[in-house]
Enzyme design. Structure first.
Site, PDB file in Angstrom:
ATOM      1  N   ASP A  14      16.798  50.351  49.971  1.00 32.17           N
ATOM      2  CA  ASP A  14      16.682  51.099  48.877  1.00 32.17           C
ATOM      3  C   ASP A  14      15.234  50.934  48.100  1.00 32.17           C
ATOM      4  OD1 ASP A  14      17.277  52.894  46.438  1.00 32.17           O
ATOM      5  OD2 ASP A  14      17.854  50.562  45.095  1.00 32.17           O
ATOM      6  N   ASP A  58       9.957  40.332  50.800  1.00 31.84           N
ATOM      7  CA  ASP A  58       8.953  40.074  50.080  1.00 31.84           C
ATOM      8  C   ASP A  58       7.816  40.653  51.331  1.00 31.84           C
ATOM      9  OD1 ASP A  58       9.606  37.893  51.791  1.00 31.84           O
ATOM     10  OD2 ASP A  58       9.189  36.295  49.526  1.00 31.84           O
ATOM     11  N   TYR A 103      25.918  46.775  47.851  1.00 35.83           N
ATOM     12  CA  TYR A 103      26.309  47.891  47.122  1.00 35.83           C
ATOM     13  C   TYR A 103      28.407  47.857  47.222  1.00 35.83           C
ATOM     14  CZ  TYR A 103      22.062  50.213  46.756  1.00 35.83           C
ATOM     15  OH  TYR A 103      20.472  51.103  46.138  1.00 35.83           O
ATOM     16  N   ASP A 132      12.058  53.306  47.973  1.00 34.91           N
ATOM     17  CA  ASP A 132      10.808  54.152  46.400  1.00 34.91           C
ATOM     18  C   ASP A 132       9.499  53.138  46.758  1.00 34.91           C
ATOM     19  OD1 ASP A 132      12.927  55.108  45.490  1.00 34.91           O
ATOM     20  OD2 ASP A 132      13.007  54.746  43.787  1.00 34.91           O
TER      21      ASP A 132
END
Ligand code: IPM
Ligand code: MG
Length: 356
Positions: free
Chosen positions: A243, A219, A141, A247
Protein backbone atom coordinates in the site's frame (compact mmCIF):
# COMPACT_ATOMS: atom_id res chain seq x y z
CA UNK A 1 -18.32 -11.28 -26.17
CA UNK A 2 -20.89 -10.58 -23.48
CA UNK A 3 -19.89 -9.62 -19.97
CA UNK A 4 -21.54 -8.41 -16.80
CA UNK A 5 -19.43 -5.73 -15.17
CA UNK A 6 -20.18 -4.63 -11.61
CA UNK A 7 -19.63 -0.90 -11.19
CA UNK A 8 -19.04 0.48 -7.70
CA UNK A 9 -18.35 4.24 -7.82
CA UNK A 10 -18.08 4.65 -4.03
CA UNK A 11 -17.34 8.08 -2.60
CA UNK A 12 -15.68 11.41 -3.37
CA UNK A 13 -14.23 11.54 -6.88
CA UNK A 14 -15.15 7.86 -7.34
CA UNK A 15 -18.27 8.61 -9.39
CA UNK A 16 -16.49 11.12 -11.62
CA UNK A 17 -13.59 8.85 -12.58
CA UNK A 18 -15.80 5.77 -12.90
CA UNK A 19 -18.05 7.52 -15.43
CA UNK A 20 -15.04 8.06 -17.71
CA UNK A 21 -13.81 4.47 -17.33
CA UNK A 22 -17.26 3.13 -18.21
CA UNK A 23 -17.18 5.48 -21.20
CA UNK A 24 -13.87 3.98 -22.30
CA UNK A 25 -15.32 0.46 -22.01
CA UNK A 26 -18.35 1.57 -24.03
CA UNK A 27 -16.05 2.89 -26.73
CA UNK A 28 -14.27 -0.48 -26.82
CA UNK A 29 -17.58 -2.34 -27.00
CA UNK A 30 -18.70 -0.19 -29.92
CA UNK A 31 -15.53 -1.06 -31.82
CA UNK A 32 -15.41 -4.78 -31.40
CA UNK A 33 -19.06 -5.77 -31.20
CA UNK A 34 -18.75 -6.71 -27.52
CA UNK A 35 -21.72 -6.33 -25.22
CA UNK A 36 -20.96 -5.13 -21.73
CA UNK A 37 -23.76 -4.86 -19.22
CA UNK A 38 -22.91 -2.43 -16.42
CA UNK A 39 -24.69 -3.03 -13.14
CA UNK A 40 -24.13 -0.38 -10.48
CA UNK A 41 -23.84 -1.05 -6.75
CA UNK A 42 -23.17 0.80 -3.53
CA UNK A 43 -20.03 0.61 -1.43
CA UNK A 44 -18.30 2.66 1.24
CA UNK A 45 -19.79 5.84 2.65
CA UNK A 46 -22.48 6.02 -0.03
CA UNK A 47 -23.60 2.54 1.03
CA UNK A 48 -23.53 3.46 4.71
CA UNK A 49 -25.79 6.44 4.00
CA UNK A 50 -28.25 4.37 1.97
CA UNK A 51 -28.28 1.07 3.89
CA UNK A 52 -26.31 1.46 7.11
CA UNK A 53 -23.69 -1.01 5.84
CA UNK A 54 -20.44 -0.28 3.97
CA UNK A 55 -20.68 -3.56 2.01
CA UNK A 56 -24.39 -4.28 1.60
CA UNK A 57 -25.76 -7.71 0.67
CA UNK A 58 -26.81 -6.52 -2.81
CA UNK A 59 -23.23 -5.52 -3.54
CA UNK A 60 -21.92 -8.86 -2.29
CA UNK A 61 -24.38 -10.55 -4.63
CA UNK A 62 -23.30 -8.35 -7.53
CA UNK A 63 -19.63 -9.12 -6.87
CA UNK A 64 -20.48 -12.82 -7.06
CA UNK A 65 -22.46 -12.62 -10.30
CA UNK A 66 -20.31 -10.16 -12.22
CA UNK A 67 -17.50 -11.27 -14.54
CA UNK A 68 -15.45 -8.41 -13.10
CA UNK A 69 -15.91 -5.45 -10.77
CA UNK A 70 -14.74 -1.89 -11.41
CA UNK A 71 -14.45 0.32 -8.33
CA UNK A 72 -13.82 4.04 -7.87
CA UNK A 73 -12.78 4.90 -4.31
CA UNK A 74 -14.19 4.89 -0.79
CA UNK A 75 -14.00 7.13 2.26
CA UNK A 76 -14.39 10.74 3.26
CA UNK A 77 -14.53 13.09 6.24
CA UNK A 78 -18.25 12.47 6.71
CA UNK A 79 -17.55 8.88 7.79
CA UNK A 80 -14.16 9.15 9.45
CA UNK A 81 -15.21 9.54 13.07
CA UNK A 82 -12.80 7.21 14.90
CA UNK A 83 -15.69 5.89 16.97
CA UNK A 84 -17.98 5.11 14.04
CA UNK A 85 -19.20 1.52 14.09
CA UNK A 86 -19.20 1.26 10.29
CA UNK A 87 -16.40 2.63 8.11
CA UNK A 88 -16.24 2.99 4.31
CA UNK A 89 -12.76 1.42 4.11
CA UNK A 90 -14.00 -1.69 5.91
CA UNK A 91 -16.51 -2.11 3.08
CA UNK A 92 -13.67 -2.24 0.58
CA UNK A 93 -11.72 -4.74 2.70
CA UNK A 94 -14.84 -6.90 3.01
CA UNK A 95 -15.34 -6.79 -0.76
CA UNK A 96 -11.72 -7.84 -1.37
CA UNK A 97 -12.10 -10.68 1.13
CA UNK A 98 -15.46 -11.79 -0.31
CA UNK A 99 -14.00 -11.94 -3.81
CA UNK A 100 -10.85 -13.65 -2.53
CA UNK A 101 -8.69 -11.28 -4.57
CA UNK A 102 -5.42 -11.89 -2.79
CA UNK A 103 -3.03 -10.60 -5.46
CA UNK A 104 -3.11 -6.88 -6.11
CA UNK A 105 -1.16 -6.09 -9.26
CA UNK A 106 -0.01 -2.46 -9.55
CA UNK A 107 2.05 -1.70 -12.67
CA UNK A 108 4.26 1.39 -12.65
CA UNK A 109 5.49 2.42 -16.07
CA UNK A 110 6.94 5.86 -16.73
CA UNK A 111 6.19 7.73 -19.92
CA UNK A 112 8.35 10.51 -21.39
CA UNK A 113 5.28 12.72 -21.88
CA UNK A 114 4.92 12.85 -18.09
CA UNK A 115 8.57 13.20 -17.04
CA UNK A 116 8.00 16.89 -16.33
CA UNK A 117 5.16 16.05 -13.94
CA UNK A 118 7.40 13.94 -11.70
CA UNK A 119 9.45 15.50 -8.89
CA UNK A 120 12.33 13.23 -9.98
CA UNK A 121 14.91 13.99 -12.65
CA UNK A 122 14.09 12.66 -16.13
CA UNK A 123 17.27 10.57 -16.30
CA UNK A 124 16.04 8.54 -13.32
CA UNK A 125 12.65 7.97 -14.94
CA UNK A 126 13.74 6.77 -18.37
CA UNK A 127 12.69 3.15 -18.94
CA UNK A 128 11.13 2.50 -15.53
CA UNK A 129 8.79 -0.50 -15.87
CA UNK A 130 7.99 -2.33 -12.67
CA UNK A 131 5.02 -4.04 -11.12
CA UNK A 132 4.19 -4.35 -7.45
CA UNK A 133 2.33 -7.53 -6.53
CA UNK A 134 0.80 -6.65 -3.18
CA UNK A 135 -0.76 -9.29 -0.93
CA UNK A 136 -4.31 -8.00 -0.44
CA UNK A 137 -6.38 -10.19 1.85
CA UNK A 138 -4.09 -10.84 4.81
CA UNK A 139 -1.60 -9.24 7.15
CA UNK A 140 -2.22 -6.37 9.50
CA UNK A 141 -5.28 -5.18 7.56
CA UNK A 142 -7.17 -8.32 8.50
CA UNK A 143 -5.71 -9.28 11.88
CA UNK A 144 -7.63 -8.95 15.11
CA UNK A 145 -8.08 -5.37 16.25
CA UNK A 146 -8.54 -3.98 19.74
CA UNK A 147 -8.97 -0.50 21.04
CA UNK A 148 -9.42 0.71 24.58
CA UNK A 149 -9.13 4.29 25.77
CA UNK A 150 -5.38 4.17 26.27
CA UNK A 151 -4.34 1.10 24.35
CA UNK A 152 -4.85 -0.32 20.88
CA UNK A 153 -3.47 -3.18 18.82
CA UNK A 154 -3.58 -4.59 15.30
CA UNK A 155 -2.40 -8.13 14.78
CA UNK A 156 -0.24 -8.89 11.75
CA UNK A 157 -0.34 -12.54 10.85
CA UNK A 158 0.33 -14.59 7.73
CA UNK A 159 -0.18 -18.24 6.86
CA UNK A 160 2.42 -19.97 4.72
CA UNK A 161 -0.26 -20.73 2.12
CA UNK A 162 -1.15 -17.03 1.80
CA UNK A 163 2.47 -16.17 1.14
CA UNK A 164 2.96 -19.05 -1.29
CA UNK A 165 0.06 -18.17 -3.57
CA UNK A 166 1.11 -14.53 -3.71
CA UNK A 167 4.69 -15.51 -4.55
CA UNK A 168 3.44 -17.77 -7.33
CA UNK A 169 1.55 -14.86 -8.89
CA UNK A 170 4.76 -12.83 -8.71
CA UNK A 171 6.78 -15.70 -10.17
CA UNK A 172 4.41 -16.14 -13.12
CA UNK A 173 4.50 -12.42 -13.83
CA UNK A 174 8.29 -12.33 -13.64
CA UNK A 175 8.51 -15.17 -16.20
CA UNK A 176 6.61 -12.97 -18.67
CA UNK A 177 8.74 -9.96 -17.93
CA UNK A 178 12.45 -9.48 -17.13
CA UNK A 179 12.66 -12.45 -14.77
CA UNK A 180 13.61 -10.62 -11.64
CA UNK A 181 11.79 -10.56 -8.30
CA UNK A 182 12.45 -8.25 -5.40
CA UNK A 183 10.81 -9.53 -2.25
CA UNK A 184 10.25 -6.69 0.20
CA UNK A 185 9.92 -7.33 3.93
CA UNK A 186 11.09 -6.21 7.36
CA UNK A 187 12.77 -9.47 8.30
CA UNK A 188 15.18 -7.75 10.67
CA UNK A 189 12.26 -6.97 12.99
CA UNK A 190 9.04 -8.84 12.14
CA UNK A 191 8.30 -12.56 12.51
CA UNK A 192 5.79 -12.41 9.64
CA UNK A 193 8.61 -11.06 7.45
CA UNK A 194 11.00 -13.81 8.56
CA UNK A 195 8.40 -16.39 7.54
CA UNK A 196 7.81 -14.50 4.28
CA UNK A 197 11.53 -14.54 3.46
CA UNK A 198 11.91 -18.21 4.31
CA UNK A 199 8.94 -19.15 2.12
CA UNK A 200 10.27 -17.01 -0.74
CA UNK A 201 13.71 -18.60 -0.50
CA UNK A 202 12.15 -22.06 -0.60
CA UNK A 203 9.52 -21.57 -3.28
CA UNK A 204 10.79 -19.09 -5.84
CA UNK A 205 14.14 -20.68 -6.81
CA UNK A 206 12.51 -24.12 -6.82
CA UNK A 207 9.46 -23.24 -8.92
CA UNK A 208 10.92 -20.39 -10.95
CA UNK A 209 14.59 -21.30 -11.40
CA UNK A 210 15.01 -18.77 -14.23
CA UNK A 211 13.93 -15.89 -12.04
CA UNK A 212 16.56 -13.94 -10.11
CA UNK A 213 15.44 -13.34 -6.52
CA UNK A 214 16.62 -10.52 -4.28
CA UNK A 215 15.40 -9.44 -0.85
CA UNK A 216 15.11 -5.86 0.32
CA UNK A 217 14.06 -4.44 3.66
CA UNK A 218 11.09 -2.16 3.21
CA UNK A 219 12.82 0.98 4.44
CA UNK A 220 15.64 0.47 1.97
CA UNK A 221 13.15 -0.40 -0.76
CA UNK A 222 11.42 2.94 -0.20
CA UNK A 223 14.74 4.65 -0.90
CA UNK A 224 15.82 2.45 -3.82
CA UNK A 225 12.46 3.04 -5.54
CA UNK A 226 13.54 6.64 -5.99
CA UNK A 227 17.30 6.20 -6.42
CA UNK A 228 17.29 3.29 -8.91
CA UNK A 229 13.68 2.63 -10.00
CA UNK A 230 14.78 1.16 -13.34
CA UNK A 231 16.37 -1.83 -11.59
CA UNK A 232 13.04 -3.21 -10.40
CA UNK A 233 10.97 -5.70 -12.35
CA UNK A 234 8.49 -7.51 -10.08
CA UNK A 235 8.19 -6.50 -6.43
CA UNK A 236 6.33 -8.92 -4.15
CA UNK A 237 5.33 -7.75 -0.72
CA UNK A 238 2.80 -7.91 2.08
CA UNK A 239 -0.39 -5.90 2.27
CA UNK A 240 0.64 -2.75 4.11
CA UNK A 241 4.11 -2.41 2.60
CA UNK A 242 2.55 -2.66 -0.85
CA UNK A 243 0.00 0.00 0.00
CA UNK A 244 2.68 2.44 1.06
CA UNK A 245 5.27 1.72 -1.63
CA UNK A 246 2.79 2.13 -4.49
CA UNK A 247 1.71 5.62 -3.39
CA UNK A 248 5.41 6.44 -3.36
CA UNK A 249 5.95 4.80 -6.77
CA UNK A 250 3.16 6.91 -8.29
CA UNK A 251 5.51 9.87 -8.08
CA UNK A 252 7.72 8.18 -10.68
CA UNK A 253 4.81 8.38 -13.12
CA UNK A 254 3.89 11.92 -12.11
CA UNK A 255 0.61 11.60 -10.21
CA UNK A 256 -1.25 9.32 -7.86
CA UNK A 257 -4.12 9.69 -10.31
CA UNK A 258 -2.27 7.71 -12.97
CA UNK A 259 -1.84 4.28 -11.36
CA UNK A 260 -4.28 1.42 -12.01
CA UNK A 261 -4.60 -1.90 -10.23
CA UNK A 262 -6.01 -5.36 -10.72
CA UNK A 263 -6.87 -7.52 -7.72
CA UNK A 264 -7.03 -11.13 -8.78
CA UNK A 265 -8.24 -14.41 -7.32
CA UNK A 266 -7.70 -17.95 -8.59
CA UNK A 267 -11.08 -18.11 -10.29
CA UNK A 268 -10.32 -15.61 -13.05
CA UNK A 269 -12.35 -13.02 -11.18
CA UNK A 270 -11.07 -9.60 -10.54
CA UNK A 271 -11.61 -6.28 -8.85
CA UNK A 272 -10.21 -3.29 -10.69
CA UNK A 273 -9.58 0.07 -9.10
CA UNK A 274 -7.21 3.02 -9.27
CA UNK A 275 -4.72 3.05 -6.40
CA UNK A 276 -5.79 6.54 -5.30
CA UNK A 277 -8.45 7.36 -2.74
CA UNK A 278 -11.66 9.38 -2.82
CA UNK A 279 -9.87 12.78 -2.71
CA UNK A 280 -12.67 14.59 -0.84
CA UNK A 281 -10.83 17.91 -1.28
CA UNK A 282 -11.51 17.91 -5.03
CA UNK A 283 -14.70 15.82 -5.14
CA UNK A 284 -17.44 17.33 -7.28
CA UNK A 285 -15.12 19.84 -8.95
CA UNK A 286 -14.67 17.81 -12.14
CA UNK A 287 -10.88 18.08 -11.97
CA UNK A 288 -9.90 14.54 -10.93
CA UNK A 289 -7.61 12.53 -13.19
CA UNK A 290 -9.59 9.58 -14.63
CA UNK A 291 -6.51 7.87 -16.15
CA UNK A 292 -5.85 5.52 -13.22
CA UNK A 293 -9.43 4.26 -13.43
CA UNK A 294 -9.43 4.06 -17.23
CA UNK A 295 -6.15 2.09 -17.11
CA UNK A 296 -7.78 -0.16 -14.49
CA UNK A 297 -10.59 -0.79 -16.98
CA UNK A 298 -7.91 -1.78 -19.49
CA UNK A 299 -6.57 -4.30 -16.95
CA UNK A 300 -10.12 -5.61 -16.56
CA UNK A 301 -10.34 -6.19 -20.31
CA UNK A 302 -7.03 -8.05 -20.25
CA UNK A 303 -7.23 -10.12 -17.08
CA UNK A 304 -10.92 -10.88 -16.61
CA UNK A 305 -12.23 -10.81 -20.19
CA UNK A 306 -9.15 -11.98 -22.08
CA UNK A 307 -9.43 -8.99 -24.45
CA UNK A 308 -5.76 -8.16 -24.75
CA UNK A 309 -5.89 -6.19 -27.99
CA UNK A 310 -8.74 -4.08 -26.60
CA UNK A 311 -6.78 -3.48 -23.40
CA UNK A 312 -3.82 -2.28 -25.41
CA UNK A 313 -6.05 -0.02 -27.44
CA UNK A 314 -7.27 1.70 -24.29
CA UNK A 315 -3.73 2.05 -22.91
CA UNK A 316 -2.44 3.44 -26.19
CA UNK A 317 -5.33 5.91 -26.28
CA UNK A 318 -4.50 7.18 -22.79
CA UNK A 319 -0.85 7.78 -23.68
CA UNK A 320 -1.66 9.35 -27.07
CA UNK A 321 -3.91 11.85 -25.35
CA UNK A 322 -1.26 12.63 -22.75
CA UNK A 323 1.33 13.03 -25.52
CA UNK A 324 -0.97 15.48 -27.27
CA UNK A 325 -0.69 17.68 -24.18
CA UNK A 326 -4.18 17.18 -22.73
CA UNK A 327 -3.82 16.89 -18.95
CA UNK A 328 -5.89 17.15 -15.86
CA UNK A 329 -4.84 19.58 -13.14
CA UNK A 330 -2.64 17.12 -11.24
CA UNK A 331 -0.38 16.72 -14.30
CA UNK A 332 -0.60 20.17 -15.89
CA UNK A 333 2.20 22.69 -15.57
CA UNK A 334 1.03 25.31 -13.08
CA UNK A 335 -0.43 28.29 -14.91
CA UNK A 336 -1.39 26.32 -18.02
CA UNK A 337 -5.00 25.38 -18.70
CA UNK A 338 -6.01 21.95 -17.48
CA UNK A 339 -8.60 19.55 -18.86
CA UNK A 340 -11.59 18.56 -16.76
CA UNK A 341 -12.23 14.94 -15.85
CA UNK A 342 -14.91 14.80 -18.53
CA UNK A 343 -12.71 16.41 -21.22
CA UNK A 344 -9.90 13.98 -20.46
CA UNK A 345 -12.33 11.04 -20.67
CA UNK A 346 -13.80 12.35 -23.91
CA UNK A 347 -10.40 12.77 -25.51
CA UNK A 348 -9.53 9.17 -24.59
CA UNK A 349 -12.85 7.82 -25.91
CA UNK A 350 -12.28 9.69 -29.13
CA UNK A 351 -8.79 8.24 -29.43
CA UNK A 352 -10.07 4.70 -28.80
CA UNK A 353 -12.58 5.11 -31.62
CA UNK A 354 -9.98 6.71 -33.91
CA UNK A 355 -7.67 3.74 -33.55
CA UNK A 356 -10.10 1.59 -35.49
C1 IPM B 1 -5.57 1.35 -1.53
C2 IPM B 1 -6.23 2.16 -0.45
C3 IPM B 1 -6.95 1.22 0.51
C4 IPM B 1 -5.91 0.29 1.12
C5 IPM B 1 -7.79 1.91 1.61
C6 IPM B 1 -8.81 2.85 1.04
C7 IPM B 1 -8.42 0.92 2.53
O1 IPM B 1 -5.28 2.95 0.20
O2 IPM B 1 -6.29 0.61 -2.23
O3 IPM B 1 -4.36 1.44 -1.69
O4 IPM B 1 -5.22 0.67 2.08
O5 IPM B 1 -5.78 -0.84 0.63
MG1 MG C 1 -3.39 2.95 -0.72
Amino acid sequence: MEALIGVLPGDGIGGEVIAEAVGALDAVAALGGHRFEFRHGLIGGAAIDATGRAFPEDTRQLSREADAVLLGAVGGPKWSDPDASERPEQGLLDLRAAMGVYANVRPVRTHPALFDASPLKAERLEGVDLVVVRELTGGIYFGEKHRAVDRASDLCSYERSEIERLLRTGGRMAMERRRKITSVDKANVLETSRLWRRVADGLLPAEFPDVVLEHLLVDAAAMHLLSRPRDFDVIVTENMFGDILTDEASMLVGSLGMLPSASLNDRGGGLYEPIHGSAPDIAGLGVANPCGTILSAAMLLRHSLGLDAEARRVETAVYRVLESGVRTRDLATPGTPAATTRQMGEAIRHQIAAAR
